[in-house]
Design a protein around this motif. Structure first.
Motif, PDB file in Angstrom:
ATOM      1  N   SER A  21      -6.611  -2.818  -7.053  1.00  0.00           N
ATOM      2  CA  SER A  21      -6.317  -3.140  -5.665  1.00  0.00           C
ATOM      3  C   SER A  21      -5.083  -4.031  -5.594  1.00  0.00           C
ATOM      4  O   SER A  21      -4.842  -4.841  -6.494  1.00  0.00           O
ATOM      5  CB  SER A  21      -7.489  -3.885  -5.019  1.00  0.00           C
ATOM      6  N   CYS A  22      -4.341  -3.874  -4.524  1.00  0.00           N
ATOM      7  CA  CYS A  22      -3.160  -4.713  -4.291  1.00  0.00           C
ATOM      8  C   CYS A  22      -3.116  -5.037  -2.807  1.00  0.00           C
ATOM      9  O   CYS A  22      -2.960  -4.123  -1.979  1.00  0.00           O
ATOM     10  CB  CYS A  22      -1.895  -3.994  -4.715  1.00  0.00           C
ATOM     11  N   MET A  28       1.098  -3.955   6.273  1.00  0.00           N
ATOM     12  CA  MET A  28       1.661  -2.993   5.344  1.00  0.00           C
ATOM     13  C   MET A  28       2.453  -1.890   6.047  1.00  0.00           C
ATOM     14  O   MET A  28       3.241  -1.197   5.410  1.00  0.00           O
ATOM     15  CB  MET A  28       0.589  -2.394   4.442  1.00  0.00           C
ATOM     16  N   LEU A  29       2.279  -1.738   7.344  1.00  0.00           N
ATOM     17  CA  LEU A  29       3.084  -0.752   8.057  1.00  0.00           C
ATOM     18  C   LEU A  29       4.528  -1.215   8.242  1.00  0.00           C
ATOM     19  O   LEU A  29       5.380  -0.446   8.681  1.00  0.00           O
ATOM     20  CB  LEU A  29       2.445  -0.427   9.408  1.00  0.00           C
ATOM     21  N   SER A  30       4.796  -2.480   7.883  1.00  0.00           N
ATOM     22  CA  SER A  30       6.176  -2.971   7.893  1.00  0.00           C
ATOM     23  C   SER A  30       6.837  -2.792   6.525  1.00  0.00           C
ATOM     24  O   SER A  30       8.010  -3.132   6.352  1.00  0.00           O
ATOM     25  CB  SER A  30       6.223  -4.450   8.293  1.00  0.00           C
ATOM     26  N   ILE A  31       6.082  -2.266   5.571  1.00  0.00           N
ATOM     27  CA  ILE A  31       6.564  -2.076   4.197  1.00  0.00           C
ATOM     28  C   ILE A  31       6.987  -0.628   4.022  1.00  0.00           C
ATOM     29  O   ILE A  31       6.243   0.281   4.382  1.00  0.00           O
ATOM     30  CB  ILE A  31       5.467  -2.444   3.185  1.00  0.00           C
ATOM     31  N   ASP A  32       8.167  -0.427   3.459  1.00  0.00           N
ATOM     32  CA  ASP A  32       8.692   0.932   3.311  1.00  0.00           C
ATOM     33  C   ASP A  32       7.891   1.742   2.295  1.00  0.00           C
ATOM     34  O   ASP A  32       7.578   2.910   2.519  1.00  0.00           O
ATOM     35  CB  ASP A  32      10.150   0.887   2.855  1.00  0.00           C
ATOM     36  N   THR A  33       7.604   1.128   1.161  1.00  0.00           N
ATOM     37  CA  THR A  33       6.835   1.797   0.122  1.00  0.00           C
ATOM     38  C   THR A  33       6.060   0.769  -0.688  1.00  0.00           C
ATOM     39  O   THR A  33       6.541  -0.353  -0.906  1.00  0.00           O
ATOM     40  CB  THR A  33       7.752   2.621  -0.810  1.00  0.00           C
ATOM     41  N   PHE A  67      -5.029  10.104 -11.511  1.00  0.00           N
ATOM     42  CA  PHE A  67      -4.905   8.889 -10.706  1.00  0.00           C
ATOM     43  C   PHE A  67      -4.706   9.261  -9.241  1.00  0.00           C
ATOM     44  O   PHE A  67      -4.062  10.270  -8.931  1.00  0.00           O
ATOM     45  CB  PHE A  67      -3.705   8.055 -11.153  1.00  0.00           C
ATOM     46  N   THR A  68      -5.226   8.412  -8.361  1.00  0.00           N
ATOM     47  CA  THR A  68      -5.044   8.614  -6.929  1.00  0.00           C
ATOM     48  C   THR A  68      -4.654   7.303  -6.275  1.00  0.00           C
ATOM     49  O   THR A  68      -5.360   6.293  -6.439  1.00  0.00           O
ATOM     50  CB  THR A  68      -6.329   9.146  -6.277  1.00  0.00           C
ATOM     51  N   ILE A  69      -3.556   7.314  -5.543  1.00  0.00           N
ATOM     52  CA  ILE A  69      -3.145   6.148  -4.769  1.00  0.00           C
ATOM     53  C   ILE A  69      -3.602   6.343  -3.330  1.00  0.00           C
ATOM     54  O   ILE A  69      -3.505   7.444  -2.781  1.00  0.00           O
ATOM     55  CB  ILE A  69      -1.622   5.924  -4.860  1.00  0.00           C
ATOM     56  N   SER A  70      -4.131   5.272  -2.750  1.00  0.00           N
ATOM     57  CA  SER A  70      -4.592   5.341  -1.370  1.00  0.00           C
ATOM     58  C   SER A  70      -4.394   3.975  -0.731  1.00  0.00           C
ATOM     59  O   SER A  70      -3.996   3.021  -1.410  1.00  0.00           O
ATOM     60  CB  SER A  70      -6.066   5.760  -1.313  1.00  0.00           C
ATOM     61  N   ARG A  71      -4.706   3.874   0.543  1.00  0.00           N
ATOM     62  CA  ARG A  71      -4.492   2.586   1.219  1.00  0.00           C
ATOM     63  C   ARG A  71      -5.513   2.389   2.318  1.00  0.00           C
ATOM     64  O   ARG A  71      -6.090   3.344   2.852  1.00  0.00           O
ATOM     65  CB  ARG A  71      -3.085   2.529   1.817  1.00  0.00           C
ATOM     66  N   ASP A  72      -5.723   1.130   2.640  1.00  0.00           N
ATOM     67  CA  ASP A  72      -6.529   0.731   3.784  1.00  0.00           C
ATOM     68  C   ASP A  72      -5.608  -0.121   4.656  1.00  0.00           C
ATOM     69  O   ASP A  72      -5.365  -1.298   4.347  1.00  0.00           O
ATOM     70  CB  ASP A  72      -7.757  -0.056   3.327  1.00  0.00           C
ATOM     71  N   ASP A  76      -4.421  -4.115   4.671  1.00  0.00           N
ATOM     72  CA  ASP A  76      -3.108  -4.277   4.026  1.00  0.00           C
ATOM     73  C   ASP A  76      -3.229  -4.143   2.515  1.00  0.00           C
ATOM     74  O   ASP A  76      -2.596  -4.890   1.754  1.00  0.00           O
ATOM     75  CB  ASP A  76      -2.473  -5.627   4.394  1.00  0.00           C
ATOM     76  N   THR A  77      -4.020  -3.189   2.088  1.00  0.00           N
ATOM     77  CA  THR A  77      -4.353  -3.041   0.674  1.00  0.00           C
ATOM     78  C   THR A  77      -4.089  -1.615   0.204  1.00  0.00           C
ATOM     79  O   THR A  77      -4.423  -0.653   0.894  1.00  0.00           O
ATOM     80  CB  THR A  77      -5.815  -3.408   0.415  1.00  0.00           C
TER      81      THR A  77
END
Length: 115
Positions: A21-22, A28-33, A67-72, A76-77
Motif C-alpha cells: 500500500s502507498c 490523489m486526483l491531483s497526482i499525474d501518475t 501483479f495488479t496495481i489499483s487505487r482507492d 488516496d492510496t
C-alpha cells in the motif's frame, strides 16, 4: 511535494502473495501518475507498475499477469497486489508520484521471496 507512506512488505515463500500500500498526503486526483518501482541488490531501480490520474495502468513485462496495481481514491492510496511471487521479485519496493512536474518518492518497503 507529496509525502508517500508505503506498507505491506515482508517475507513470503515462492508462489505466495503480498499486497503493498502507498498512501499520499494529497488528493490523489491531483497526482499525474503513481507508480511502483523496485530495486534489487546490485541492480538499478526499475518500474514495476503505474497508474495514471485517469486510471490507465501499465506493467513491466516481468510482472504482467502476476501483479495488479489499483487505487482507492477516497483513501488516496495505491495498492500493488503481487501474486505468484518468485525469488527474483526480492527487492525494495518504492512508491513514486509525479505531481505538477515534481517527483516524490516513498522510503521503500522490503519484499523478500524465499523458502
Amino acid at each position: 511535494q507529496v509525502q508517500l507512506v508505503e506498507s505491506g512488505g515482508g517475507l513470503v515463500q515462492p508462489g505466495g502473495s503480498l499486497r503493498l500500500s502507498c498512501t499520499a498526503s494529497v488528493n490523489m486526483l491531483s497526482i499525474d501518475t503513481m507508480d511502483w518501482y523496485r530495486q534489487a541488490p546490485g541492480k538499478e531501480r526499475e518500474l514495476v507498475a503505474s497508474i495514471t490520474r485517469l486510471g490507465s495502468t501499465n506493467y513491466a513485462v516481468s510482472v504482467k499477469g502476476r501483479f495488479t496495481i489499483s487505487r482507492d481514491i477516497a483513501k488516496d492510496t495505491v495498492y500493488l497486489r503481487m501474486n505468484s511471487l518468485k525469488p527474483e521479485d526480492t527487492a525494495v519496493y518504492f512508491c513514486y508520484a509525479r505531481r505538477m512536474g515534481a517527483d516524490s518518492w516513498g522510503p521503500g518497503t522490503m519484499v523478500t521471496v524465499s523458502s
